[in-house]
Write a protein that holds these residues in place. Structure first.
Motif, PDB file in Angstrom:
ATOM      1  N   THR A 109      -8.599  -2.239   5.352  1.00 43.86           N
ATOM      2  CA  THR A 109      -7.600  -2.426   6.277  1.00 43.86           C
ATOM      3  C   THR A 109      -7.421  -1.561   7.403  1.00 43.86           C
ATOM      4  OG1 THR A 109      -6.207  -1.173   4.564  1.00 43.86           O
ATOM      5  CG2 THR A 109      -6.122  -3.357   4.580  1.00 43.86           C
TER       6      THR A 109
ATOM      7  N   GLU B 203      -7.030   1.081   0.547  1.00 44.59           N
ATOM      8  CA  GLU B 203      -7.458   0.437   1.915  1.00 44.59           C
ATOM      9  C   GLU B 203      -8.121  -0.831   1.654  1.00 44.59           C
ATOM     10  OE1 GLU B 203      -8.252   3.514   0.771  1.00 44.59           O
ATOM     11  OE2 GLU B 203      -6.691   4.836   1.905  1.00 44.59           O
TER      12      GLU B 203
ATOM     13  N   ARG C 210       7.158  -4.174  12.525  1.00 45.76           N
ATOM     14  CA  ARG C 210       5.765  -4.745  12.675  1.00 45.76           C
ATOM     15  C   ARG C 210       4.715  -3.786  13.225  1.00 45.76           C
ATOM     16  NH1 ARG C 210       4.643 -10.635  14.925  1.00 45.76           N
ATOM     17  NH2 ARG C 210       6.158 -11.154  13.554  1.00 45.76           N
TER      18      ARG C 210
ATOM     19  N   LEU D  55      -2.737 -12.424   8.867  1.00 45.98           N
ATOM     20  CA  LEU D  55      -1.984 -11.101   8.212  1.00 45.98           C
ATOM     21  C   LEU D  55      -1.165 -10.326   8.952  1.00 45.98           C
ATOM     22  CD1 LEU D  55      -2.365  -9.296   5.650  1.00 45.98           C
ATOM     23  CD2 LEU D  55      -4.214  -8.233   6.789  1.00 45.98           C
ATOM     24  N   TYR D  56      -0.257  -9.620   8.558  1.00 46.57           N
ATOM     25  CA  TYR D  56       0.689  -8.930   9.315  1.00 46.57           C
ATOM     26  C   TYR D  56       1.010  -7.557   8.469  1.00 46.57           C
ATOM     27  CZ  TYR D  56       2.285 -13.461  11.036  1.00 46.57           C
ATOM     28  OH  TYR D  56       2.265 -14.728  11.502  1.00 46.57           O
ATOM     29  N   LEU D  57       1.220  -6.463   9.072  1.00 42.61           N
ATOM     30  CA  LEU D  57       1.452  -5.125   8.709  1.00 42.61           C
ATOM     31  C   LEU D  57       2.645  -4.667   9.118  1.00 42.61           C
ATOM     32  CD1 LEU D  57      -2.241  -3.638   9.627  1.00 42.61           C
ATOM     33  CD2 LEU D  57      -1.318  -4.797   7.601  1.00 42.61           C
TER      34      LEU D  57
ATOM     35  N   CYS E 136      -4.018  -5.271  -2.993  1.00 42.60           N
ATOM     36  CA  CYS E 136      -4.797  -4.053  -2.502  1.00 42.60           C
ATOM     37  C   CYS E 136      -5.525  -3.388  -3.930  1.00 42.60           C
ATOM     38  CB  CYS E 136      -3.595  -3.282  -2.194  1.00 42.60           C
ATOM     39  SG  CYS E 136      -2.971  -3.654  -0.549  1.00 42.60           S
TER      40      CYS E 136
ATOM     41  N   ASN F  21       0.952  -1.121  -0.103  1.00 38.50           N
ATOM     42  CA  ASN F  21      -0.131  -0.080   0.077  1.00 38.50           C
ATOM     43  C   ASN F  21       0.975   1.182   0.041  1.00 38.50           C
ATOM     44  OD1 ASN F  21      -1.697   2.087   0.535  1.00 38.50           O
ATOM     45  ND2 ASN F  21      -2.888   0.967   2.072  1.00 38.50           N
TER      46      ASN F  21
ATOM     47  N   LEU G 231       1.946  -5.383   3.444  1.00 34.74           N
ATOM     48  CA  LEU G 231       0.865  -6.489   3.825  1.00 34.74           C
ATOM     49  C   LEU G 231       1.476  -7.787   3.464  1.00 34.74           C
ATOM     50  CD1 LEU G 231      -0.853  -3.857   2.301  1.00 34.74           C
ATOM     51  CD2 LEU G 231      -2.691  -5.187   3.975  1.00 34.74           C
TER      52      LEU G 231
ATOM     53  N   ASP H 281       5.416  -1.503   8.630  1.00 32.54           N
ATOM     54  CA  ASP H 281       5.856  -0.035   8.082  1.00 32.54           C
ATOM     55  C   ASP H 281       7.283  -0.211   7.259  1.00 32.54           C
ATOM     56  OD1 ASP H 281       6.707   2.621   7.980  1.00 32.54           O
ATOM     57  OD2 ASP H 281       5.455   2.995   9.803  1.00 32.54           O
TER      58      ASP H 281
ATOM     59  N   LYS I 184      -0.103   4.465   2.232  1.00 33.48           N
ATOM     60  CA  LYS I 184       0.271   4.414   3.500  1.00 33.48           C
ATOM     61  C   LYS I 184       1.623   4.136   4.073  1.00 33.48           C
ATOM     62  CE  LYS I 184      -4.114   5.753   4.580  1.00 33.48           C
ATOM     63  NZ  LYS I 184      -4.433   6.877   5.096  1.00 33.48           N
TER      64      LYS I 184
ATOM     65  N   LEU J 232       2.425   0.979   3.724  1.00 37.71           N
ATOM     66  CA  LEU J 232       2.330  -0.336   4.405  1.00 37.71           C
ATOM     67  C   LEU J 232       2.646  -1.403   3.448  1.00 37.71           C
ATOM     68  CD1 LEU J 232      -1.123  -0.057   6.414  1.00 37.71           C
ATOM     69  CD2 LEU J 232       1.259   0.185   7.184  1.00 37.71           C
TER      70      LEU J 232
END
Length: 570
Positions: A351, A335, A310, A300-302, A329, A285, A292, A304, A288, A290
């Protein structure tokens, strides 16, 4: 009494009669719901022939009589009993499977292609006309606020005029055995139009300039096993994010090959399959910042992208313990996330408020969902590929999603040993109707079994074109269309090929004489023996055909590049 040997198979069963010998059975009726690629070597698309083996004598059997032995106490000759056993239903009296380019159906099972009884694969109406039974559905509008936003902001970007479609149907060049194992993913570089990125089952990352042909680099230190997904950083096109079955996500500098780990789901190493987490789905993404990532346990892990940390705790988005096969996405609303999994569902998420069981919609499928993608421009359509030989299309994500708008029957149900087939949109098609996917069932073309690459009109289910070349007898499950040019890249076994549109304006006789020479170059995964034949130690060479035995076309130039250590450059 002479010792008898039969064709034996891998699953043993004991007969009630002590005089009967033990037999083994192998089941290849259909692909398993969970494709354990990391444990399987790549095999042929045709059913493998059974090797004769001698059944062991039961321990309680008496010593052979003198009549059964020769001079010096040696046993007499062994007789082999040939017995037809169906590989699909495991019963005797008939055979089923591939015979060259022809698939012979088991009379006890429905059609292999459409999964419906009453006919065979050879007479299946979907094989003759893919659009058979496909009825374009009207748009089902719910008149919601989201629909109003789409109509006012997104729909204006969609062209109502369908552009001219040029099929890249002529083989331009290829990198023969560029990889040491089968190709698993392909991506075009966003700014360097002639650069193709590829990953393989061993975790190797390849970078190839297909115009200069000989300029290629391979990095084998990024991952330790299957490289499943790769995404380029939109803010810095020199950085590539890769996800692997070793449970890691890495950020790799394409110039140096140096990778920095962003996520490691197996910090304690191998402790058995019940704890080992693999990563198949990944997307970026960009708005943002992000990254994913989804693992083989349904979480699911996000991440930065800037801080490389994480965010929050992992979130269960599919059935616990099931593999998430892909993430995508929405291009218009990043999102909105689409996930596909082994639990027979594709799900849509927001998200911004992710919670377990908070999916906006759950799209049911018959079997494992290999992939799911939003349409490339508006993001208003969904295209999924399922192991039940169906490509499903939803025309409008703001409408009724309980059932797909269309189901297109297509041959991509395979018995492991291959990278999963995934139908992908053509990113250049403004009408968002064209998709490309490889075909599993072979077709007989002048006595040669070939596996075409299909271009499908998702609005009608019609087959627009089938792309093939007699030099490529292997299956091409990995296909990627160029985002700007009319170019198709395909991954077939360990080789990658580039296709361009054929010039039909010239006279056919002149075209044969002045046709451009096909150029192939040997990659870093190939070697030459003293006798001039190519050889390699890889165990998954025979992916869907005779890759090493295929005849070279006339006017074909091959150039060998020796294998290097770590990084090889030509």
């Amino acid at each position: 009494m002479a010792t008898r040997a039969r064709f034996v198979y891998s699953r043993r069963r004991d007969d009630d009669d002590d005089d009967e010998e033990q037999q083994q059975e192998i089941s290849s009726s259909s692909s398993e719901d969970e494709q354990e690629e990391e444990e399987e070597v790549e095999g042929s698309d045709d059913e493998e022939e059974e090797e004769p083996a001698v059944a062991e004598e039961p321990a309680a059997r008496k010593a052979p009589t003198p009549a059964a032995t020769g001079r010096g106490g040696r046993k007499g000759p062994i007789t082999i009993s040939l017995k037809k056993v169906c590989k699909v239903c495991k019963k005797t009296g008939h055979e089923a499977g591939f015979k060259g380019a022809v698939y012979i159906d088991c009379p006890m099972k429905p059609c292999f292609l459409c999964k419906m009884p009453g006919h065979t694969t050879l007479t299946c109406p979907h094989r003759v006309a893919m659009e058979h039974g496909v009825i374009p559905a009207p748009r089902r509008n719910t008149n919601t606020s989201l629909d109003y936003v789409f109509q006012s902001q997104v729909k204006g970007k969609i062209s109502m005029v369908k552009p001219r479609f040029l099929v890249p149907n002529q083989l331009e060049c290829g990198n023969i055995k560029f990889h040491q194992r089968r190709v698993t993913c392909l991506e075009f570089h966003p700014t360097k139009n002639n650069v193709l990125l590829s990953g393989d089952k061993k975790g190797l990352l390849g970078i190839w300039d297909y115009v200069k042909l000989h300029e290629k680099i391979t990095y084998d230190s990024v991952h330790s096993c299957i490289l499943n997904t790769m995404k380029l950083d939109t803010a810095n096109d020199g950085v590539l994010y890769t996800a692997s079955s070793d449970g890691t996500v890495s950020s790799t500098d394409l110039d140096t090959g140096m990778g920095s780990p962003l996520l490691n789901l197996n910090p304690d190493g191998w402790n058995g399959p019940s704890t080992w987490r693999m990563i198949y789905g990944m997307d970026l993404n960009a708005e943002k910042g992000l990254l994913l990532v989804a693992d083989s346990f349904g979480f699911l892990y996000l991440l930065d992208r800037r801080s490389k940390e994480r965010i929050g705790q992992p979130i269960l988005i599919h059935k616990k313990g099931s593999k998430v096969t892909g993430l995508h996405c929405n291009p218009a609303q990043p999102e909105v996330l689409l996930s596909s999994g082994n639990d027979h569902f594709a799900r849509i998420w927001d998200t911004r408020k992710l919670e377990p069981k908070s999916a906006l919609a759950s799209l049911a499928h018959g079997r494992v969902v290999n992939s799911g993608y939003f349409s490339p421009r508006s993001g208003s359509k969904i295209l999924t590929t399922c192991q039940d030989n169906r490509i499903r299309v939803w025309d409008y994500i703001f409408g009724n999603l309980e059932s797909p708008s269309r189901e297109i029957v297509h041959s991509h149900d395979f018995n492991r040993h291959l990278t999963p087939f995934k139908a992908e949109w053509d990113p250049k098609d403004y009408s968002e109707t064209v998709a490309v996917i490889g075909r599993y069932i072979s077709e007989n073309h002048n006595g040669v079994a070939l596996h075409p690459i299909d271009f499908i009109d998702t609005s009608t289910g019609k087959l627009l074109a089938e792309v093939m070349d007699p030099d490529i007898t292997t299956i091409s499950p990995v296909n990627k269309l160029h985002p700007q040019d009319d170019i198709l890249a395909t991954g077939s076994s360990r080789s990658i090929f580039i296709w361009k549109p054929k010039n039909d304006s010239d006279d056919p006789t002149e075209e044969r004489t002045s046709q451009k020479v096909k150029e192939y170059v040997y990659g870093s995964g190939s070697r030459k023996k003293a006798n001039g034949k190519r050889g390699d130690s890889s165990d998954d060479d025979p992916d869907g055909g005779s890759d090493g035995k295929s005849k070279k076309a006339k006017k074909t130039r091959f150039t060998h590049t020796p294998k290097g250590k770590g990084k090889s450059k030509a």
